[in-house]
Design an enzyme around this catalytic site. Structure first.
Site, short mmCIF file in Angstrom:
data_model
loop_
_atom_site.label_atom_id
_atom_site.label_comp_id
_atom_site.label_asym_id
_atom_site.label_seq_id
_atom_site.Cartn_x
_atom_site.Cartn_y
_atom_site.Cartn_z
N ASP A 1 43.09 43.14 43.36
CA ASP A 1 43.84 42.99 42.12
C ASP A 1 45.26 43.51 42.24
O ASP A 1 45.62 44.16 43.23
CB ASP A 1 43.10 43.70 40.97
CG ASP A 1 42.64 45.11 41.33
OD1 ASP A 1 43.08 45.63 42.37
OD2 ASP A 1 41.84 45.68 40.58
N ASN B 1 34.68 52.52 32.77
CA ASN B 1 33.90 51.64 31.88
C ASN B 1 33.06 50.64 32.69
O ASN B 1 32.55 49.67 32.13
CB ASN B 1 34.83 50.89 30.91
CG ASN B 1 35.85 50.02 31.63
OD1 ASN B 1 35.81 49.90 32.86
ND2 ASN B 1 36.75 49.41 30.89
N HIS C 1 34.17 48.81 35.25
CA HIS C 1 34.87 47.65 35.79
C HIS C 1 34.91 47.70 37.32
O HIS C 1 34.91 48.76 37.93
CB HIS C 1 36.26 47.45 35.17
CG HIS C 1 37.33 48.41 35.56
ND1 HIS C 1 38.09 49.10 34.64
CD2 HIS C 1 37.82 48.77 36.77
CE1 HIS C 1 38.99 49.83 35.26
NE2 HIS C 1 38.84 49.66 36.57
N GLU D 1 36.93 43.71 33.35
CA GLU D 1 36.56 44.60 32.26
C GLU D 1 35.21 44.19 31.67
O GLU D 1 34.74 43.07 31.90
CB GLU D 1 37.64 44.53 31.17
CG GLU D 1 39.04 44.93 31.65
CD GLU D 1 39.20 46.45 31.82
OE1 GLU D 1 38.21 47.15 32.10
OE2 GLU D 1 40.34 46.92 31.67
C1 GLP Z 1 41.62 50.60 38.98
C2 GLP Z 1 41.35 49.52 40.01
C3 GLP Z 1 39.90 49.50 40.42
C4 GLP Z 1 39.43 50.89 40.75
C5 GLP Z 1 39.55 51.76 39.53
C6 GLP Z 1 39.04 53.18 39.74
O1 GLP Z 1 41.40 50.19 37.69
N1 GLP Z 1 41.73 48.22 39.54
O2 GLP Z 1 39.74 48.62 41.51
O3 GLP Z 1 38.10 50.87 41.22
O4 GLP Z 1 40.92 51.81 39.16
O5 GLP Z 1 40.05 53.99 40.23
P1 GLP Z 1 39.82 55.43 40.83
O6 GLP Z 1 39.23 55.22 42.19
O7 GLP Z 1 41.20 56.02 40.92
O8 GLP Z 1 38.91 56.16 39.91
#
Ligand code: GLP
Length: 245
Positions: A66, A135, A137, A142
């Protein structure tokens, strides 16, 4: 679904080792890569392993999950910047073999279609690395994203904007949209590794692994995939009481 629970260092080492194993078994592997704080330690170890001569990325292709819409690639919070500084610039990967959605494309829907075509033309993703949002995702899919979704433009939820505000100077600067591979794009990978760390992820991990498979918890779809490894530190695993599933 295989589940590993260990220290944060164990998680990073296992994640990196799995990626090295994949590349050794198929030097021209197609990797699906993730951003966020969770995979940083895995990338650090991959860089070390590359510098020790354990692994070459020379023939590897990558597709990131993404990217935000509307911030320059050079922005310190862009996923282009993240991948460059955490992995790509430190290893021998061909920059032309790395792919991240273009969140500044004039026609974002055309960009999404092009991204799917490029993944298909590469032969599909061999190993997809995932984190998980608070959440549930995966990528930026989402809650309530259809399981049939391919790469698409998404309006980020307040929960995700709040969670990701820590990387930006202010809450207002967090982009409101992103381009993300869809749930189906992710599920088409031949192998998936999801990594989660820290107590704030414990509840959602429990729902994703032990709860019903539902678009309300996008990561729960992984229960339907035949080749998944979940890597958890002790805190993220603390909500799991019965791992027999
Ligand atoms: C973002 C990314 C996700 C990732 C998530 C969790 O929203 N788009 O791919 O898994 O954050 O991030 P973190 O690893 O910093 O908790």
């Amino acid at each position: 679904m295989e589940i590993f629970i260990g220290t944060e260092a164990d998680c990073d080492e296992l994640g990196a080792r799995e990626i090295v194993k994949q590349i050794k078994s198929k030097p021209d592997s197609v990797l699906g890569l993730a951003t966020g704080s969770t995979p940083e330690g895995i990338y650090r170890r991959l860089v070390e392993k590359h510098k020790n001569g354990e692994v070459s990325f020379a023939r590897v292709k990558t597709f990131n999950l993404d990217e935000y819409v509307g911030i320059p690639e050079s922005h310190v919070c862009s996923y282009h910047y993240f991948m460059d500084t955490n992995l790509f610039r430190h290893v021998d990967i061909d920059p032309n073999a790395t792919h991240i959605p273009d969140g500044n494309a004039m026609d974002l829907n055309a960009e999404c279609r092009k991204y799917e075509e490029m993944i298909a033309q590469s032969g599909g993703i061999d190993l997809q690395l995932l984190g998980i949002g608070p959440n549930g995702h995966i990528g930026f899919n989402e809650p309530e994203t259809p399981f049939e979704s391919l790469t698409h433009v998404v309006d980020l939820t307040d929960s995700t904007i709040n969670a990701n505000a820590r990387f930006f100077e202010s809450h207002e600067q967090v982009p409101r949209q992103a381009v993300t591979m869809g749930i189906k794009s992710i599920m088409q990978a031949r192998r998936i590794i999801l990594v989660a760390k820290g107590a704030p992820k414990a509840h959602v991990i429990m729902r994703a692994i032990k709860g019903p498979v539902t678009p309300k918890v996008p990561a729960s779809v992984l229960q339907l995939h035949p080749n998944v490894l979940i890597i958890l530190d002790h805190d993220a695993a603390s909500g799991l009481t019965d791992l027999s599933k």
